[in-house]
Design an enzyme around this catalytic site. Sequence first.
Site, PDB file in Angstrom:
ATOM      1  NE  ARG A 269      -2.390  -4.214  -4.735  1.00  0.00           N
ATOM      2  CZ  ARG A 269      -2.133  -4.908  -5.823  1.00  0.00           C
ATOM      3  NH1 ARG A 269      -0.915  -4.974  -6.302  1.00  0.00           N
ATOM      4  NH2 ARG A 269      -3.096  -5.542  -6.452  1.00  0.00           N
ATOM      5  CB  CYS A 271       5.248   2.642  -0.437  1.00  0.00           C
ATOM      6  SG  CYS A 271       4.112   4.005  -0.120  1.00  0.00           S
TER       7      CYS A 271
END
Length: 293
Positions: A269, A271
């Site tokens: 994913r 940040c």
Amino acid sequence: MDISSLKARLDAAQYVCDDGLATTLLVALKLGRPLLIEGAAGVGKTEIAKVMAGALDRDLVRLQCYEGLDESKALYEWNYQKQLLSIQVHMNRQDPDALTKSLFSDEYLLQRPLLQSIRSEKPVVLLIDEIDKADEEFEAFLLELLSEMQVTIPEVGPVRARSIPFVALTSNRTRPLSEALRRRCAYLYIPYPSVEKEVAIIRAKLPNVNEHLAVQAAQALTNLSNLLAAAGSGMDKVLKTTVFIKEMNDFGAINEVYQTFFSGDYPARSCVEVARLPKDVLIEIEAVAEKAV
């Protein structure tokens, strides 16, 4: 303008650059040549055009490229509704030839970014962002502008630049660009920033963050880029990661948190997504990281 004054202006805009980057910018500016900037997503290519606009005290005109982009969105378009309305109003009051000629005047011309940039009375900074996402046909269409600083409108003829813009083209290298385009441009490649440079950028953008936090944030993103192989540690992610670490108020386990979260059973994913996670999820990630130590 010399290299020292250009660097001073970039420093004032909180843009961290070395002598090589500043020299390339100055050469492109002095020669009046477009600047092709290549590098991975997130390394600061677009930011250069924004910072140069501020450093040169010019307006920024941006053209975002995408598949299917054509001259009607990039260069010009005629205001067809206004032309039709003018025909209906003047068809019985004006000579047909004069009416036809008047329909292709500035009054009916809708300027898009490319035309807007060269018809501006004052020089601007023209950003052609992510040129590699546009079709090869559009890339060929740009050659006249890049080499001659003019464009051709069939109904009007050649339109020469009133002022010479500083042109910056960016590419993520998703496809190779033509040699014809490359020959018309100065060239700059931006690699992934080192930890030291990331720390310097964090200091410039977030001056109130302590030194220890800045180093940990930069190192965490370096570890992240290594884990994701082809992915880079873009500075937008670094800055948001720094804020994220500060909110967590736990500096000791940050590298283990990222290594655990971005590998194993956890999906990769950004940040930004991490910063939006609920607090209980962040606590769970920390707990997993502590077990992994």
